[in-house]
Design an enzyme around this catalytic site. Structure first.
Site, PDB file in Angstrom:
ATOM      1  N   SER A  40       0.839  -1.023   0.044  1.00 44.61           N
ATOM      2  CA  SER A  40       0.001   0.156   0.058  1.00 44.61           C
ATOM      3  C   SER A  40       0.757   1.171  -0.054  1.00 44.61           C
ATOM      4  O   SER A  40       1.912   1.260   0.589  1.00 44.61           O
ATOM      5  CB  SER A  40      -1.036   0.105   1.420  1.00 44.61           C
ATOM      6  OG  SER A  40      -1.758   1.033   1.268  1.00 44.61           O
ATOM      7  N   LYS A  82      -3.937  -7.370   2.802  1.00 43.25           N
ATOM      8  CA  LYS A  82      -3.910  -6.209   1.885  1.00 43.25           C
ATOM      9  C   LYS A  82      -5.611  -6.179   1.473  1.00 43.25           C
ATOM     10  O   LYS A  82      -6.073  -5.154   1.214  1.00 43.25           O
ATOM     11  CB  LYS A  82      -2.835  -6.628   0.947  1.00 43.25           C
ATOM     12  CG  LYS A  82      -3.189  -5.423  -0.267  1.00 43.25           C
ATOM     13  CD  LYS A  82      -3.033  -3.926   0.228  1.00 43.25           C
ATOM     14  CE  LYS A  82      -2.887  -2.899  -0.761  1.00 43.25           C
ATOM     15  NZ  LYS A  82      -3.665  -2.720  -1.889  1.00 43.25           N
ATOM     16  N   HIS A 123      -7.502  -4.583   4.162  1.00 44.38           N
ATOM     17  CA  HIS A 123      -6.862  -3.363   4.334  1.00 44.38           C
ATOM     18  C   HIS A 123      -7.792  -2.511   3.127  1.00 44.38           C
ATOM     19  O   HIS A 123      -8.364  -1.459   3.381  1.00 44.38           O
ATOM     20  CB  HIS A 123      -5.613  -3.257   3.953  1.00 44.38           C
ATOM     21  CG  HIS A 123      -4.791  -1.924   3.472  1.00 44.38           C
ATOM     22  ND1 HIS A 123      -5.085  -1.389   2.313  1.00 44.38           N
ATOM     23  CD2 HIS A 123      -4.354  -1.020   3.995  1.00 44.38           C
ATOM     24  CE1 HIS A 123      -4.426  -0.217   2.034  1.00 44.38           C
ATOM     25  NE2 HIS A 123      -4.167   0.128   3.318  1.00 44.38           N
ATOM     26  N   ASN A 124      -8.098  -3.121   1.857  1.00 46.49           N
ATOM     27  CA  ASN A 124      -8.670  -2.430   0.755  1.00 46.49           C
ATOM     28  C   ASN A 124     -10.044  -2.395   1.136  1.00 46.49           C
ATOM     29  O   ASN A 124     -10.866  -1.360   0.670  1.00 46.49           O
ATOM     30  CB  ASN A 124      -8.359  -2.873  -0.316  1.00 46.49           C
ATOM     31  CG  ASN A 124      -7.011  -2.552  -0.812  1.00 46.49           C
ATOM     32  OD1 ASN A 124      -6.172  -2.222  -0.282  1.00 46.49           O
ATOM     33  ND2 ASN A 124      -6.753  -2.760  -2.500  1.00 46.49           N
ATOM     34  N   GLU A 141     -10.491   0.696   3.634  1.00 52.20           N
ATOM     35  CA  GLU A 141     -10.373   1.594   2.747  1.00 52.20           C
ATOM     36  C   GLU A 141     -11.546   2.223   1.778  1.00 52.20           C
ATOM     37  O   GLU A 141     -11.884   3.593   1.848  1.00 52.20           O
ATOM     38  CB  GLU A 141      -9.210   1.489   1.698  1.00 52.20           C
ATOM     39  CG  GLU A 141      -8.918   2.541   0.695  1.00 52.20           C
ATOM     40  CD  GLU A 141      -7.879   2.173  -0.402  1.00 52.20           C
ATOM     41  OE1 GLU A 141      -8.290   2.233  -1.652  1.00 52.20           O
ATOM     42  OE2 GLU A 141      -6.748   1.861   0.159  1.00 52.20           O
TER      43      GLU A 141
END
Length: 306
Positions: free
Chosen positions: A120, A172, A175-176, A179
């Site tokens: 990221s 990840k 995480h997205n 987001e």
């Protein structure tokens, strides 16, 4: 260290440059001549073919892939004839974690090593450093530690060995998904402020205000403040929001785990809604309302009654 960076797009080229600045020898490859030429101006030794890349690296080789998820398998297949036992492949793109587990198993059968690194930082990573979520065996993470420390914001933060193979891309992915939810919350809040323009005329001022001391401050808010300062009315920007696919994967994993993630789910659905130019569902709602209540229908292209 010495490594080969495969994929010299926006992320790959910037990461290669940061590594080169940090004292590593970086050789790069991209199928596009223009990408290779641009990378060469950034301190990256660019070659025009994968065999040339692997031949120029000392064994055991380390190859870092920064290619689209759909291209990872084909890239690995093209590399295999030129690799030897002990070589290490790092996938730093946005692959699905189960694909990473599958690839690691296939490579292990050939004596090859594999690490998945969720990355990221976007276009700001060159200057600010990247957040790196690494999955793999402990000895592999130890071997690439100097690369992770150089790419991260600082040697002691911004990177971590988060678990076994697949964990890097799984973290990840989540995480997205988070987001997506954060972005949607900011978008909705500022849309409400904008609707009351007479009361709150300067959105850029509010965004800048919230950056300091507020519980909603974040890097995303920093970027939002910059965008509103540069273009307060967001002129020339179409309300069309793409998704990388990781929000969908996150939602699918949550459903499989019987876990409620309504914010992530709705933020993804809002992105899908943004791409509809002639939404059938809303037309049907208007037709139903007229059918049961005799309410007027606004004609297409007109300004009929609400």
């Amino acid at each position: 260290m010495e490594l080969g960076m495969i994929g010299l797009g926006r992320m790959g080229a910037a990461m290669a440059e940061r590594l080169a600045r940090g004292g590593h020898r970086v050789l790069g490859f991209d199928p596009l001549p223009s990408a290779r030429e641009a990378a060469a101006t950034r301190g990256v030794e660019a070659v025009d073919a994968l065999p040339a890349l692997t031949a120029a690296l000392a064994a055991p080789r380390t190859l870092w892939l920064m290619v689209p998820a759909a291209a990872v398998d084909a890239t690995i297949e093209a590399l295999l004839p030129h690799l030897a036992p002990g070589d290490r492949v790092i996938d730093g793109g946005n692959s699905h974690y189960r694909d990473s587990q599958r690839r690691a198993q296939a490579l292990a059968a050939r004596g090859l090593r594999f690490v998945d690194v969720g990355t990221s930082g976007g276009v700001w990573g060159l200057r600010e450093g990247y957040c790196l979520m690494a999955g793999g065996e402990a000895d592999d993470i130890a071997a690439i530690r100097p690369l992770l420390q150089t790419l991260a914001p600082a040697p002691d933060r911004g990177w971590a060995h988060v678990g076994p193979i697949g964990a890097g891309h799984f973290v990840k992915m989540v995480h997205n998904g988070i987001e997506y939810g954060l972005m949607q919350a900011y978008a909705e809040g500022f849309a409400l402020l904008q609707r009351k323009e007479a009361l709150v005329p300067d959105l850029a001022q509010v965004a800048e205000l919230w950056r300091h001391g507020s519980v909603v401050r974040s890097w995303l808010l920093d970027l939002t403040a910059g965008a509103l300062e540069a273009n307060p009315a967001l002129d020339g920007i179409a309300p069309y929001v793409e998704d990388s696919g990781e929000g969908r994967w996150t939602l699918a994993e949550a459903i499989e785990a019987d876990l409620s993630t309504p914010v992530i789910a709705l933020s993804l659905l809002q992105r899908l809604r943004s791409r509809e130019t002639d939404p059938f569902g809303e037309k049907l709602l208007a037709a139903m309302r007229a059918a049961f209540g005799g309410h007027p229908i606004r004609p297409a292209g007109g300004s009929g009654a609400r």
